[in-house]
Write an enzyme that holds these catalytic residues in place. Sequence first.
Site, PDB file in Angstrom:
ATOM      1  N   ARG A 219      12.596  27.525  -0.724  1.00  0.00           N
ATOM      2  CA  ARG A 219      12.193  28.628  -1.606  1.00  0.00           C
ATOM      3  C   ARG A 219      10.799  29.162  -1.291  1.00  0.00           C
ATOM      4  O   ARG A 219      10.465  30.255  -1.669  1.00  0.00           O
ATOM      5  CB  ARG A 219      12.278  28.173  -3.078  1.00  0.00           C
ATOM      6  CG  ARG A 219      13.702  28.124  -3.591  1.00  0.00           C
ATOM      7  CD  ARG A 219      13.777  27.538  -4.975  1.00  0.00           C
ATOM      8  NE  ARG A 219      13.407  26.131  -4.971  1.00  0.00           N
ATOM      9  CZ  ARG A 219      13.274  25.377  -6.056  1.00  0.00           C
ATOM     10  NH1 ARG A 219      13.461  25.904  -7.235  1.00  0.00           N
ATOM     11  NH2 ARG A 219      12.964  24.110  -5.962  1.00  0.00           N
ATOM     12  N   GLN A 220       9.992  28.343  -0.599  1.00  0.00           N
ATOM     13  CA  GLN A 220       8.644  28.817  -0.257  1.00  0.00           C
ATOM     14  C   GLN A 220       8.731  29.552   1.080  1.00  0.00           C
ATOM     15  O   GLN A 220       8.386  29.014   2.127  1.00  0.00           O
ATOM     16  CB  GLN A 220       7.688  27.636  -0.178  1.00  0.00           C
ATOM     17  CG  GLN A 220       7.475  26.971  -1.522  1.00  0.00           C
ATOM     18  CD  GLN A 220       6.561  25.768  -1.408  1.00  0.00           C
ATOM     19  OE1 GLN A 220       5.567  25.811  -0.689  1.00  0.00           O
ATOM     20  NE2 GLN A 220       6.892  24.711  -2.104  1.00  0.00           N
TER      21      GLN A 220
ATOM     22  N   ASP B 105       0.817  -1.226   0.000  1.00  0.00           N
ATOM     23  CA  ASP B 105       0.000   0.000   0.000  1.00  0.00           C
ATOM     24  C   ASP B 105       0.847   1.272   0.000  1.00  0.00           C
ATOM     25  O   ASP B 105       0.320   2.378   0.070  1.00  0.00           O
ATOM     26  CB  ASP B 105      -0.945   0.009   1.210  1.00  0.00           C
ATOM     27  CG  ASP B 105      -0.193  -0.055   2.539  1.00  0.00           C
ATOM     28  OD1 ASP B 105       1.060   0.037   2.529  1.00  0.00           O
ATOM     29  OD2 ASP B 105      -0.846  -0.183   3.588  1.00  0.00           O
TER      30      ASP B 105
ATOM     31  N   GLU C  46       3.214   2.167   2.247  1.00  0.00           N
ATOM     32  CA  GLU C  46       3.832   2.563   3.522  1.00  0.00           C
ATOM     33  C   GLU C  46       5.237   1.963   3.650  1.00  0.00           C
ATOM     34  O   GLU C  46       5.545   0.960   3.014  1.00  0.00           O
ATOM     35  CB  GLU C  46       2.957   2.069   4.696  1.00  0.00           C
ATOM     36  CG  GLU C  46       1.624   2.783   4.771  1.00  0.00           C
ATOM     37  CD  GLU C  46       0.769   2.293   5.933  1.00  0.00           C
ATOM     38  OE1 GLU C  46       1.222   1.409   6.682  1.00  0.00           O
ATOM     39  OE2 GLU C  46      -0.356   2.805   6.075  1.00  0.00           O
TER      40      GLU C  46
ATOM     41  N   ASP D  12      20.110  35.518 -11.364  1.00  0.00           N
ATOM     42  CA  ASP D  12      19.079  36.375 -10.745  1.00  0.00           C
ATOM     43  C   ASP D  12      19.664  37.053  -9.503  1.00  0.00           C
ATOM     44  O   ASP D  12      20.772  36.736  -9.069  1.00  0.00           O
ATOM     45  CB  ASP D  12      17.810  35.568 -10.402  1.00  0.00           C
ATOM     46  CG  ASP D  12      18.103  34.339  -9.541  1.00  0.00           C
ATOM     47  OD1 ASP D  12      19.128  34.334  -8.829  1.00  0.00           O
ATOM     48  OD2 ASP D  12      17.313  33.376  -9.596  1.00  0.00           O
TER      49      ASP D  12
ATOM     50  N   ASP E 148      24.857  29.270  -9.825  1.00  0.00           N
ATOM     51  CA  ASP E 148      23.657  29.448  -9.004  1.00  0.00           C
ATOM     52  C   ASP E 148      23.618  28.363  -7.938  1.00  0.00           C
ATOM     53  O   ASP E 148      24.389  27.395  -7.992  1.00  0.00           O
ATOM     54  CB  ASP E 148      22.400  29.372  -9.887  1.00  0.00           C
ATOM     55  CG  ASP E 148      21.210  30.115  -9.281  1.00  0.00           C
ATOM     56  OD1 ASP E 148      21.326  30.646  -8.152  1.00  0.00           O
ATOM     57  OD2 ASP E 148      20.152  30.162  -9.933  1.00  0.00           O
TER      58      ASP E 148
ATOM     59  N   ARG F 247       9.925  35.871 -12.743  1.00  0.00           N
ATOM     60  CA  ARG F 247       9.328  34.546 -12.938  1.00  0.00           C
ATOM     61  C   ARG F 247       7.826  34.695 -13.166  1.00  0.00           C
ATOM     62  O   ARG F 247       7.142  35.374 -12.404  1.00  0.00           O
ATOM     63  CB  ARG F 247       9.601  33.662 -11.704  1.00  0.00           C
ATOM     64  CG  ARG F 247       9.112  32.236 -11.875  1.00  0.00           C
ATOM     65  CD  ARG F 247       9.473  31.358 -10.689  1.00  0.00           C
ATOM     66  NE  ARG F 247      10.860  30.928 -10.674  1.00  0.00           N
ATOM     67  CZ  ARG F 247      11.366  29.971 -11.458  1.00  0.00           C
ATOM     68  NH1 ARG F 247      10.605  29.366 -12.352  1.00  0.00           N
ATOM     69  NH2 ARG F 247      12.637  29.634 -11.355  1.00  0.00           N
TER      70      ARG F 247
ATOM     71  N   LYS G 263      15.822  38.794 -12.881  1.00  0.00           N
ATOM     72  CA  LYS G 263      14.903  37.745 -13.352  1.00  0.00           C
ATOM     73  C   LYS G 263      13.482  38.074 -12.935  1.00  0.00           C
ATOM     74  O   LYS G 263      13.247  38.545 -11.816  1.00  0.00           O
ATOM     75  CB  LYS G 263      15.320  36.388 -12.757  1.00  0.00           C
ATOM     76  CG  LYS G 263      14.378  35.239 -13.105  1.00  0.00           C
ATOM     77  CD  LYS G 263      14.950  33.892 -12.671  1.00  0.00           C
ATOM     78  CE  LYS G 263      14.599  33.553 -11.251  1.00  0.00           C
ATOM     79  NZ  LYS G 263      15.076  32.206 -10.856  1.00  0.00           N
TER      80      LYS G 263
ATOM     81  N   HIS H 233      18.499  27.795   0.214  1.00  0.00           N
ATOM     82  CA  HIS H 233      17.995  28.966  -0.494  1.00  0.00           C
ATOM     83  C   HIS H 233      17.366  29.942   0.509  1.00  0.00           C
ATOM     84  O   HIS H 233      16.149  29.976   0.705  1.00  0.00           O
ATOM     85  CB  HIS H 233      16.975  28.556  -1.560  1.00  0.00           C
ATOM     86  CG  HIS H 233      16.675  29.690  -2.484  1.00  0.00           C
ATOM     87  ND1 HIS H 233      17.417  29.951  -3.607  1.00  0.00           N
ATOM     88  CD2 HIS H 233      15.749  30.663  -2.423  1.00  0.00           C
ATOM     89  CE1 HIS H 233      16.956  31.014  -4.207  1.00  0.00           C
ATOM     90  NE2 HIS H 233      15.932  31.476  -3.510  1.00  0.00           N
TER      91      HIS H 233
END
Length: 323
Positions: free
Chosen positions: A106-107, A49, A51, A181, A230, A206, A204, A139
């Site tokens: 990055r978030q 399944d 897991e 960037d 980068d 996006r 840059k 990042h």
Amino acid sequence: MPALLCFDDERPAAQRLLTALQAAEAPGQDPTGGEPWQLAVVERHRFPDGEWRLRLPATLPTVVAFYRSLHQPNEKLVELLLAAPAARELGAQRLWLVAPYLAYMRQDMAFSPGEVVSQRHIGRWLAAAFDGLITVDPHLHRVAALADAVPLADAQALSAAPVLGAWVVQRRPGALLLGPDEESAQWVQQAAAATGLQAAVCRKVRHGDREVQVALPPLDVRGRAVVILDDMASTGRTVAQAAAALRSAGAASVDVAVTHALFVGDALVALQAAGVGEVWSTDSVPHASNAVPLAPLLAPALQRSVRSFQISGNSTTSSILRK
Ligand code: R5P
């Protein structure tokens, strides 16, 4: 005897770290108290399944470090969610995560109402599960320090930029280092400082996962060897746009050096189509472009952390004895 735990798919990189740790264990200078690190692989069984069933060594020493680079992170985070507390149950008193690539960084803000700031939540979770974290070129854009994203007293962000710069200077002496960037300025500047190469940064915008616009800095690149540097390439579109612009502006060659070679889907095809020659990366993410090993950076960082734990552990013991 400290234990380095890894998963089967990252055993070669963990083995390189083990070798670097052992090489630094000079007689009388071993920060782990004279005991060599031992490498063990966490066994995984996938149930029908989906897991996991994980198995760690039945007993663990006081000092344990997991090697887990967090590209393709979702499954790995579940593994760590299970393995970290299990390691403590099996004897670990001090637990490090060596994650050369740290996911979800990055978030780092809500770009629209209700959007989850993943950096914050992944960071808090890692800080709850581990006592220390060692990573490379995370990042960090809108936060100043790794500990702001992963709230640990022992959170080390190492940079591969100087060693990538050293690689570049061997392969392309006199090259222009170009960050694609504004966020890449931190890495390009470090690589330039370490090598004396000239550096500049693009702008840059996006528009989507694979839609970016890159504007070159006001520099004459005609006839020059340029290396785009980068922290990571994912879809490769950022680097490809910069490379295409450089080729149009007359650059003699365009090569790419990144710390984290995520290179998803057709990223390398896009780079080739944009006129990129060589692609070089560290081994934070296993990839054909890996050219620069990170073990020589990671091993002393882990040893520093273990050493400082042992000193503070000893002073805690002393202060308890004094009471
Ligand atoms: C973001 O600023 C990062 O430094 C990279 O430039 C970006 O993540 C690269 O993404 P992609 O390869 O998908 O354009």
